[in-house]
Design a protein around this motif. Structure first.
Motif, PDB file in Angstrom:
ATOM      1  N   SER A   1      -8.820   4.696  13.455  1.00 29.08           N
ATOM      2  CA  SER A   1      -9.389   3.965  12.318  1.00 29.08           C
ATOM      3  C   SER A   1      -8.593   4.244  11.040  1.00 29.08           C
ATOM      4  CB  SER A   1     -10.874   4.299  12.139  1.00 29.08           C
ATOM      5  OG  SER A   1     -11.044   5.676  11.835  1.00 29.08           O
ATOM      6  N   ILE A   2      -8.188   5.503  10.844  1.00 30.41           N
ATOM      7  CA  ILE A   2      -7.388   5.833   9.645  1.00 30.41           C
ATOM      8  C   ILE A   2      -5.998   5.199   9.759  1.00 30.41           C
ATOM      9  CG2 ILE A   2      -6.485   7.681   8.166  1.00 30.41           C
ATOM     10  CD1 ILE A   2      -9.450   7.871   8.415  1.00 30.41           C
ATOM     11  N   ASP A   3      -5.404   5.322  10.944  1.00 31.42           N
ATOM     12  CA  ASP A   3      -4.101   4.692  11.194  1.00 31.42           C
ATOM     13  C   ASP A   3      -4.123   3.200  10.873  1.00 31.42           C
ATOM     14  OD1 ASP A   3      -2.695   6.834  12.034  1.00 31.42           O
ATOM     15  OD2 ASP A   3      -2.177   6.007  14.005  1.00 31.42           O
ATOM     16  N   SER A   4      -5.194   2.542  11.277  1.00 34.31           N
ATOM     17  CA  SER A   4      -5.266   1.091  11.076  1.00 34.31           C
ATOM     18  C   SER A   4      -5.283   0.754   9.587  1.00 34.31           C
ATOM     19  CB  SER A   4      -6.481   0.494  11.791  1.00 34.31           C
ATOM     20  OG  SER A   4      -7.681   0.844  11.126  1.00 34.31           O
ATOM     21  N   PHE A   5      -5.869   1.657   8.787  1.00 35.69           N
ATOM     22  CA  PHE A   5      -5.881   1.445   7.327  1.00 35.69           C
ATOM     23  C   PHE A   5      -4.471   1.614   6.766  1.00 35.69           C
ATOM     24  CE2 PHE A   5      -6.198   3.039   2.941  1.00 35.69           C
ATOM     25  CZ  PHE A   5      -7.016   2.084   2.364  1.00 35.69           C
ATOM     26  N   VAL A   6      -3.858   2.738   7.132  1.00 30.40           N
ATOM     27  CA  VAL A   6      -2.553   3.076   6.550  1.00 30.40           C
ATOM     28  C   VAL A   6      -1.506   2.048   6.971  1.00 30.40           C
ATOM     29  CG1 VAL A   6      -0.725   4.812   6.604  1.00 30.40           C
ATOM     30  CG2 VAL A   6      -3.113   5.522   6.371  1.00 30.40           C
ATOM     31  N   ARG A   7      -1.562   1.626   8.247  1.00 23.71           N
ATOM     32  CA  ARG A   7      -0.562   0.679   8.735  1.00 23.71           C
ATOM     33  C   ARG A   7      -0.999  -0.774   8.586  1.00 23.71           C
ATOM     34  NH1 ARG A   7      -0.427   3.229  14.425  1.00 23.71           N
ATOM     35  NH2 ARG A   7       0.499   1.214  14.932  1.00 23.71           N
ATOM     36  N   LYS A   8      -2.173  -0.978   7.934  1.00 28.13           N
ATOM     37  CA  LYS A   8      -2.726  -2.326   7.754  1.00 28.13           C
ATOM     38  C   LYS A   8      -2.724  -3.090   9.076  1.00 28.13           C
ATOM     39  CE  LYS A   8      -1.104  -2.653   2.923  1.00 28.13           C
ATOM     40  NZ  LYS A   8      -2.308  -2.135   2.272  1.00 28.13           N
TER      41      LYS A   8
END
Lengths: 213, 213
Positions: free
Chosen positions: A132-139
């Motif tokens: 979930s955090i990865d998806s934010f950072v990598r849009k």
């Protein structure tokens, strides 16, 4: 002005990644404290929770600074609103990991522990938090949506654990230990809910649409 | 400009009171659904939760408008930050009330229900929610601190319920019902935690100090 803004947005990403890593550490320590009966790991989970609380306040200040100084609009405003929501979910994840660690104090060395798929729940929820955090950072919208889908799996695992515990109570296993394990499974299920919330905020920040609205 | 700001702050108060009232309604309906086994009340709790979710979004927009247009500082900035935090706790209260109502579906008419002090937990948590919102609207620090102190009472009630349920499992009462009731008691305890969080944010908005920081 714009450069400064991008620099602050980049700093926000870095801080969110660090906060996410602390959440993983807290969950992992709590799960190990249960499975390996290691008291030192309870303290690791509690220490991670305190760091998570501090990170929440730091990131919140950063977001407020971004809002007040830069007055962002459209997608940038959504990114910052989403970050404010996400840190609140991460803070709860820290609380829940620490609550799990706390309960393990009462159920050290119970044979029931090895008969319920707690390790599996821990592994799955750590993966959801990371993604979930990865998806934010990598849009990455696809990754966020994958996390949202995984929530049903965790819900099913919780029900499996519950059924197994009811069966064990019927067979004469300790009601107290079974109830403690039920609470732990519930905390893992909640951690999954929070990871799913984070992913929904990522979806909102990228598309302007929130799955739950 | 300042008049407009005060008008928006006043609107914020009104909306928070309405959201608080919806939380009380949700908790009360969920508790009654359990104690009176009334299926219609489950729907009341679920409907209140949906309204609470909508209110959260409305109030959040209002806060963002206040932040971006008015760029408040010091105490006004703290008031708005506190409001943003409070609505997130109120939203969780709505979720938990709705979760309680959902579980009541499985345990209608169980005699165990009347032997655990669930009604008392419901009454206490409703009082805490009301008082926490009141303390914000009336800027009453003493009342906020009273709510924070009450949290220990709720925690004790949870442990009492848990002990009673373990005793009942030992006597041969249904493990499934007892576990469902444990979850319900846990949700009430969490509602108490959220009311306590709200009170801590009120304390922060009034004093600049957060008890937990």
């Amino acid at each position: 002005m714009r450069d400064k803004f991008n620099e602050q947005l980049e700093q926000l990403n870095v801080e969110l990644i660090k906060m996410g890593a602390l959440c993983e550490e807290a969950i992992s320590a709590a799960a190990k404290a249960l499975l390996e009966g290691d008291a030192a790991l309870r303290e690791t989970a509690a220490a991670a929770e305190r760091e998570i609380d501090q990170k929440e306040r730091d990131i919140e200040s950063l977001c407020m600074k971004l809002l007040l100084q830069q007055q962002p609009v459209a997608r940038d405003l959504r990114t910052i609103s989403a970050a404010l929501k996400m840190i609140s979910d991460m803070e709860r994840i820290g609380d829940q990991a620490s609550d799990i660690a706390e309960i393990t104090r009462d159920i050290e060395d119970s044979p029931v522990v090895s008969h319920v798929p707690i390790a599996e729940m821990a592994r799955s929820t750590i993966g959801m938090v990371t993604d979930s955090i990865d998806s934010f950072v990598r849009k990455n919208l696809g990754l966020a949506q994958e996390v949202i889908r995984k929530d049903d799996e965790i819900d099913r695992m919780f029900l499996d654990v519950k059924d197994e515990l009811i069966r064990r109570i019927g067979q004469g296993d300790s009601g107290e230990t079974c109830m403690d394990l039920l609470m732990i499974a519930k905390y893992f299920e909640r951690i999954g809910d929070h990871a799913c919330n984070i992913a929904e905020w990522v979806e909102y920040s990228l598309t302007g649409q929130h799955g739950d609205m």
